[in-house]
Design a protein around this motif. Structure first.
Motif, PDB file in Angstrom:
ATOM      1  N   TYR B 361      14.655 -23.424  54.906  1.00 20.99           N
ATOM      2  CA  TYR B 361      13.604 -23.106  55.819  1.00 20.99           C
ATOM      3  C   TYR B 361      12.238 -23.548  55.182  1.00 20.99           C
ATOM      4  O   TYR B 361      11.095 -23.635  55.723  1.00 20.99           O
ATOM      5  N   ASN B 362      12.651 -24.341  54.243  1.00 17.61           N
ATOM      6  CA  ASN B 362      11.507 -25.305  53.513  1.00 17.61           C
ATOM      7  C   ASN B 362      10.329 -24.319  53.242  1.00 17.61           C
ATOM      8  O   ASN B 362       9.176 -24.700  53.728  1.00 17.61           O
ATOM      9  N   LEU B 363      10.507 -23.438  52.436  1.00 14.77           N
ATOM     10  CA  LEU B 363       9.443 -22.514  52.112  1.00 14.77           C
ATOM     11  C   LEU B 363       9.007 -22.494  50.891  1.00 14.77           C
ATOM     12  O   LEU B 363      10.001 -22.733  49.653  1.00 14.77           O
ATOM     13  N   ASN B 364       7.715 -22.101  50.150  1.00 13.60           N
ATOM     14  CA  ASN B 364       7.638 -21.801  48.881  1.00 13.60           C
ATOM     15  C   ASN B 364       8.062 -20.491  48.430  1.00 13.60           C
ATOM     16  O   ASN B 364       7.322 -19.484  48.722  1.00 13.60           O
ATOM     17  N   LEU B 365       9.109 -20.401  47.832  1.00 14.55           N
ATOM     18  CA  LEU B 365       9.816 -19.142  47.541  1.00 14.55           C
ATOM     19  C   LEU B 365       9.995 -18.988  46.104  1.00 14.55           C
ATOM     20  O   LEU B 365      10.725 -19.898  45.636  1.00 14.55           O
ATOM     21  N   VAL B 366       9.328 -18.052  45.637  1.00 12.29           N
ATOM     22  CA  VAL B 366       9.540 -17.639  43.995  1.00 12.29           C
ATOM     23  C   VAL B 366      10.254 -16.514  43.978  1.00 12.29           C
ATOM     24  O   VAL B 366      10.132 -15.584  44.538  1.00 12.29           O
ATOM     25  N   VAL B 367      11.058 -16.188  42.785  1.00 12.43           N
ATOM     26  CA  VAL B 367      11.714 -15.137  42.516  1.00 12.43           C
ATOM     27  C   VAL B 367      11.517 -14.543  41.044  1.00 12.43           C
ATOM     28  O   VAL B 367      11.564 -15.359  40.155  1.00 12.43           O
ATOM     29  N   PHE B 368      11.011 -13.448  41.041  1.00 11.04           N
ATOM     30  CA  PHE B 368      11.114 -12.603  39.793  1.00 11.04           C
ATOM     31  C   PHE B 368      11.377 -11.197  39.976  1.00 11.04           C
ATOM     32  O   PHE B 368      11.977 -10.955  41.324  1.00 11.04           O
ATOM     33  N   GLY B 369      11.825 -10.314  39.219  1.00 10.62           N
ATOM     34  CA  GLY B 369      11.887  -9.029  39.330  1.00 10.62           C
ATOM     35  C   GLY B 369      12.617  -8.166  38.054  1.00 10.62           C
ATOM     36  O   GLY B 369      12.559  -8.720  36.731  1.00 10.62           O
ATOM     37  N   HIS B 370      13.267  -7.184  38.411  1.00  8.83           N
ATOM     38  CA  HIS B 370      13.913  -6.079  37.433  1.00  8.83           C
ATOM     39  C   HIS B 370      15.325  -6.566  37.394  1.00  8.83           C
ATOM     40  O   HIS B 370      15.840  -5.969  38.058  1.00  8.83           O
ATOM     41  N   ALA B 371      15.562  -7.521  36.322  1.00  4.91           N
ATOM     42  CA  ALA B 371      16.933  -7.914  36.570  1.00  4.91           C
ATOM     43  C   ALA B 371      18.048  -6.862  35.840  1.00  4.91           C
ATOM     44  O   ALA B 371      19.188  -6.660  36.608  1.00  4.91           O
ATOM     45  N   GLY B 372      17.737  -5.850  35.299  1.00  3.07           N
ATOM     46  CA  GLY B 372      18.436  -4.836  34.622  1.00  3.07           C
ATOM     47  C   GLY B 372      19.125  -3.966  36.005  1.00  3.07           C
ATOM     48  O   GLY B 372      20.281  -3.572  35.745  1.00  3.07           O
ATOM     49  N   ASP B 373      18.333  -3.594  36.784  1.00  4.71           N
ATOM     50  CA  ASP B 373      18.862  -3.004  37.590  1.00  4.71           C
ATOM     51  C   ASP B 373      19.130  -3.771  39.081  1.00  4.71           C
ATOM     52  O   ASP B 373      19.008  -3.164  40.143  1.00  4.71           O
ATOM     53  N   GLY B 374      18.899  -4.913  39.102  1.00  4.07           N
ATOM     54  CA  GLY B 374      19.367  -5.977  40.107  1.00  4.07           C
ATOM     55  C   GLY B 374      18.330  -6.104  41.255  1.00  4.07           C
ATOM     56  O   GLY B 374      18.516  -6.398  42.489  1.00  4.07           O
ATOM     57  N   ASN B 375      17.054  -5.357  40.834  1.00  6.89           N
ATOM     58  CA  ASN B 375      15.915  -5.521  41.814  1.00  6.89           C
ATOM     59  C   ASN B 375      15.006  -6.490  41.540  1.00  6.89           C
ATOM     60  O   ASN B 375      14.313  -6.729  40.825  1.00  6.89           O
ATOM     61  N   LEU B 376      15.383  -7.702  42.441  1.00  5.45           N
ATOM     62  CA  LEU B 376      14.695  -8.902  42.621  1.00  5.45           C
ATOM     63  C   LEU B 376      13.376  -8.722  43.602  1.00  5.45           C
ATOM     64  O   LEU B 376      13.543  -8.100  44.302  1.00  5.45           O
ATOM     65  N   HIS B 377      12.581  -9.582  43.280  1.00  2.60           N
ATOM     66  CA  HIS B 377      11.158  -9.746  44.049  1.00  2.60           C
ATOM     67  C   HIS B 377      11.238 -11.204  44.603  1.00  2.60           C
ATOM     68  O   HIS B 377      10.391 -11.919  44.070  1.00  2.60           O
ATOM     69  N   PRO B 378      11.922 -11.551  45.704  1.00  4.10           N
ATOM     70  CA  PRO B 378      11.446 -12.769  46.176  1.00  4.10           C
ATOM     71  C   PRO B 378      10.249 -12.724  46.959  1.00  4.10           C
ATOM     72  O   PRO B 378       9.947 -11.966  47.851  1.00  4.10           O
ATOM     73  N   ASN B 379       9.377 -13.847  46.730  1.00  6.62           N
ATOM     74  CA  ASN B 379       8.037 -13.781  47.373  1.00  6.62           C
ATOM     75  C   ASN B 379       8.023 -14.960  47.986  1.00  6.62           C
ATOM     76  O   ASN B 379       8.375 -16.230  47.491  1.00  6.62           O
ATOM     77  N   ILE B 380       7.506 -14.998  49.358  1.00  2.00           N
ATOM     78  CA  ILE B 380       7.405 -16.204  50.011  1.00  2.00           C
ATOM     79  C   ILE B 380       5.734 -16.432  50.163  1.00  2.00           C
ATOM     80  O   ILE B 380       5.177 -15.505  50.492  1.00  2.00           O
ATOM     81  N   ILE B 381       5.494 -17.538  49.747  1.00  2.00           N
ATOM     82  CA  ILE B 381       3.941 -17.878  49.851  1.00  2.00           C
ATOM     83  C   ILE B 381       3.589 -18.685  51.127  1.00  2.00           C
ATOM     84  O   ILE B 381       4.185 -20.012  50.974  1.00  2.00           O
ATOM     85  N   THR B 382       2.554 -18.407  51.988  1.00  2.00           N
ATOM     86  CA  THR B 382       2.591 -18.988  53.214  1.00  2.00           C
ATOM     87  C   THR B 382       1.044 -18.685  53.678  1.00  2.00           C
ATOM     88  O   THR B 382       0.205 -18.309  52.763  1.00  2.00           O
ATOM     89  N   ASP B 383       0.760 -19.072  54.860  1.00  2.00           N
ATOM     90  CA  ASP B 383      -0.492 -18.656  55.446  1.00  2.00           C
ATOM     91  C   ASP B 383      -0.253 -18.343  56.745  1.00  2.00           C
ATOM     92  O   ASP B 383       0.391 -18.904  57.586  1.00  2.00           O
ATOM     93  N   LYS B 384      -0.743 -16.947  57.102  1.00  2.00           N
ATOM     94  CA  LYS B 384      -0.386 -16.197  58.350  1.00  2.00           C
ATOM     95  C   LYS B 384      -1.049 -17.009  59.478  1.00  2.00           C
ATOM     96  O   LYS B 384      -0.829 -16.770  60.688  1.00  2.00           O
ATOM     97  N   ARG B 385      -1.961 -18.001  59.192  1.00  2.00           N
ATOM     98  CA  ARG B 385      -2.645 -18.738  60.196  1.00  2.00           C
ATOM     99  C   ARG B 385      -1.587 -19.725  60.797  1.00  2.00           C
ATOM    100  O   ARG B 385      -1.727 -20.120  61.904  1.00  2.00           O
ATOM    101  N   ASN B 386      -0.805 -20.127  59.762  1.00  2.00           N
ATOM    102  CA  ASN B 386       0.312 -21.113  60.249  1.00  2.00           C
ATOM    103  C   ASN B 386       1.456 -20.634  60.908  1.00  2.00           C
ATOM    104  O   ASN B 386       2.828 -20.117  60.220  1.00  2.00           O
ATOM    105  N   THR B 387       1.243 -20.501  62.226  1.00  2.00           N
ATOM    106  CA  THR B 387       2.247 -19.596  62.998  1.00  2.00           C
ATOM    107  C   THR B 387       3.725 -20.146  63.003  1.00  2.00           C
ATOM    108  O   THR B 387       4.789 -19.611  62.965  1.00  2.00           O
ATOM    109  N   GLU B 388       3.660 -21.560  62.945  1.00  2.00           N
ATOM    110  CA  GLU B 388       5.229 -22.184  62.669  1.00  2.00           C
ATOM    111  C   GLU B 388       5.665 -21.906  61.388  1.00  2.00           C
ATOM    112  O   GLU B 388       6.877 -21.464  61.545  1.00  2.00           O
ATOM    113  N   GLU B 389       5.002 -22.020  60.233  1.00  2.00           N
ATOM    114  CA  GLU B 389       5.648 -21.558  58.970  1.00  2.00           C
ATOM    115  C   GLU B 389       5.970 -19.931  58.952  1.00  2.00           C
ATOM    116  O   GLU B 389       6.939 -19.660  58.430  1.00  2.00           O
TER     117      GLU B 389
END
Lengths: 467, 467
Positions: B361-389
């Motif tokens: 999807y060609n997105l700015n996606l970063v991943v961090f999180g609480h690895a011990g319990d498998g709880n990942l936090h994938p974050n997509i950084i975008t701009d809500k005015r960019n409706t296509e993205e």
């Protein structure tokens, strides 16, 4: 009528797992509590599909279904109080898988809890809940009653280890609740709602349990005190030092004497209270914490403090605790085993109330229990053929419940409500609270098929009925 | 219509705590997720009685009620999607009592979670749940979303610490659930049902939290790895050694680069993954366990392993983790923060799926999180005015949910379902499972007054809608 639905059941389970003869039905008519109720039929399902079909058929014929593990319940959980079908889940036990990487166990409901302990240990893992019946009771029964044993304070109860389940609903639907992760907030927590629901909201057909790394070291101490107030102070002070023991088991004087009478192990029969304290964890910290705990007990005025230095000494200390049940059983043919639980700081008050009750009703009442979490086990030893004494016991049990609730505690720490404590639910939660529970039951089980006659008082019952 | 019930509300709360002006209503129209919905009125109750009366009135006028703490929700929990009344609970915060002897806290819903941490620490006690919003989010919000933070693996989630509550039901009844004891099996566990119910089953007006003794020592390590597979192996091997870290925080390469770009702290921007590992407990065991954990990381092929020897070094390590959120926020105006959770052993697979999604999807996606319990936090950084993205982001989020469920995980580890994930509930639990939840909601809230429009998809919604 009974014939029609039993005939239909034969289309679901083969004859060798469906029994209607009186001898068999009789052996399913009681549990470890009070009362006898004859079911029409006993079936032993061994798959989700069978359980689902049986429950659907029960709804069709409007017949109650009573799920049952090993029937060690002390509150009447599995009693077939309205007849119908007993669902013996004890043979539904094919699966006991340990997933080492994810530290979980996936288990069939009929597996014995002690078998889970052993299987986990083979992989260096630990399943902390440990009801004293663990070697005979099934995990399904433990889960539906949320029975937990001595390690609740440090490790939490059974509920804290159940992260997912396969369940057959009261209308026979097969659903999956929770999952394989500790963190899960997807929707309402049906898993935790069903754990401890006494088999009224669903029949567990598979369970996913969280495990933790095996404890590396443990150390055990036995201390005796002149009074239970001294003992209570020691318990509070140990916790104040920042020590969280794996177990803090308490016995009162009557209990100490019962054990010594049953099998002399050298306990001081003049001690007002006895405390078994166990710390576990890293070998270094265990030594240090035990040293500190011993000092705390001495400062609190302990008569004796004995720390086990060898595995044999440790086993000896636990032997005195494990002898409580047989010792109490030997004291009389009928044992009324309660589990009223109070906030830890109220243990001395509760002990006082129990002493008053013992005197007022002139009963053989001994007290032991899991002091760390305020979970006491007052036991009345009597003889159910002695109807006059049983009446006094009923009144005493009622007062025990009242005392626990008045002291900010609860009717039941781990035995469940069942038939025995149903009349007291409103005392603890009020009409509105009990109504919320009834609403869930009615919504999920419109025909009142699953384990009816439990938790909510029927026929105007207003007090304990043991006779 | 709106006027009539607002007028009636004035009979319950004084004018200074009831607001109808547009500016005020607008500031309650959003949370930390997506969408804006204007309520008719904002009220700030400060007692059980007021909450009860407001809810009864809402039932009478058939108006929705949206309870709200600090509105840090990332899933739309407090959004007033159908207008009506916003119940601002953030000022309902008179009580914060620590009962040292019984190791419990009794707290009003509007108290900030970090204030509980501080109050407990003054008594040598510890409340482990620690969402990253703890210094701004209320305990009421934490409880209703069951948000927990990094310590779930060792200490369990918020749910494991809530032992009793005062609750106003969806029909305005005031009930007490649970109690003051860890062990409590009296009736169905309404406490745990309401924790994580996203404000749909009741409004919490007081909560009793279990506390544990303060941790005596902690030690922190930062390790970097060439690949997240290496890092995953280190995580598994640490646990296999019998070490249960208090935290195991994970960052992927994109996340490391984001932090370094935001504020250079010397993280290796070529590392595939970074692990922050913290052990806590007795000072002796902490040293020993940290030594062992470092060795495990080195054996697993760590590029660097750095153990903090001073409190300043420790603070520095945590600084890099705490900079993730501001760093990500700086990368673009719109952040889509997910919390898909998988069984720990599936973290490498999930990381692979996330890399594919990022590329597809060609997105700015970063991943961090609480690895011990498998709880990942994938974050997509975008701009809500960019409706296509944003459209691409919607599809990516959908695939993230699908990947988590396919890998045996769950839609949400701690952010909740809210408006965002509602269409995916059936994917995880099936129609029958979701139906059981809806049944409880309908039975307790016949007029659908409390937080309607959450958790269960409305109007045929079948996928993520961010725009």
């Amino acid at each position: 009528m009974a014939e029609a639905y039993v005939e239909a059941l034969r289309g679901i389970v083969p004859d060798e797992r469906l029994r209607v003869d009186l001898a068999e039905r009789y052996s399913y008519s009681f549990d470890a509590s009070f009362g006898e109720y004859l079911p029409d039929v006993v079936v032993r399902p061994d798959s989700d599909e069978e359980v689902s079909e049986i429950v659907k058929l029960a709804n069709e014929y409007n017949v109650p279904v009573y799920p049952r593990g090993s029937a060690t319940s002390l509150s009447g959980g599995p009693l077939p109080v309205h007849g119908g079908i007993v669902l013996d889940m004890s043979q539904f036990k094919h699966k006991l898988e340990i997933d080492k990487e994810n530290m979980i166990a996936i288990v069939s409901p009929g597996v014995l809890t002690s078998d889970i302990h052993e299987a986990a240990a083979e992989y260096g893992l630990f399943y902390p809940p440990d009801p004293s019946s663990a070697h005979v009771s099934t995990i399904g029964g433990n889960i539906l009653e949320n029975s937990s044993g001595p390690k609740g304070l440090k490790y939490g109860t059974t509920k804290e280890y159940v992260i997912g389940m396969n369940v057959v609903t009261p209308t026979g639907e097969r659903v999956r609740t929770g999952g394989r992760t500790v963190k899960n907030v997807t929707g309402f927590d049906l898993t935790r709602l069903i754990v401890g629901s006494e088999g009224m909201l669903g029949i567990v057909t598979e369970v996913t349990l969280r495990l933790i790394p095996e404890v590396k070291a443990r150390k055990t101490m036995l201390a005796t005190f002149e009074t239970s107030v001294d003992c209570g102070r020691a318990i509070t002070n140990v916790l104040s030092k920042g020590i969280l023991p794996a177990a803090m088991e308490f016995m009162d004087n009557a209990c100490i004497r019962a054990v010594e009478h049953f099998k002399p192990v050298g306990l001081p029969v003049d001690a007002g209270a006895l405390l078994i304290l166990e710390v576990d964890g890293h070998p270094y910290s265990v030594d240090d914490e035990m040293k500190e705990a011993s000092e705390v007990c001495e400062s609190a005025g302990a008569m004796t403090v004995e720390v086990a230095e060898t595995e044999e000494q440790r086993a000896n200390i636990w032997k005195s605790r494990k002898m409580v049940s047989p010792a109490v059983t030997e004291m009389g043919p009928t044992k009324i085993s309660e589990d009223a639980t109070v906030p830890r700081g109220k243990i001395p008050d509760m002990m006082e109330r129990l002493a008053e009750i013992r005197e007022k009703y002139n009963l053989n009442l001994v007290v032991f229990g899991h002091a760390g979490d305020g979970n006491l086990h007052p036991n009345i030893i009597t003889d159910k053929r002695n109807t006059e004494e049983m009446k006094r016991a009923e009144d005493a049990v009622s007062e025990i419940f009242e005392a626990a609730v008045e002291l900010g505690g609860t009717l039941s720490g781990e035995h469940g409500i069942g038939t025995l404590k149903a009349p007291y639910m409103v005392m603890e939660y009020g009409e509105a609270g009990v109504e919320l529970m009834k609403t869930i039951k009615a919504a999920w089980d419109p025909n009142n098929i699953l384990n009816p006659g439990k938790m909510f008082a029927e026929n105007g019952q207003t007090k304990v009925e043991l006779t």
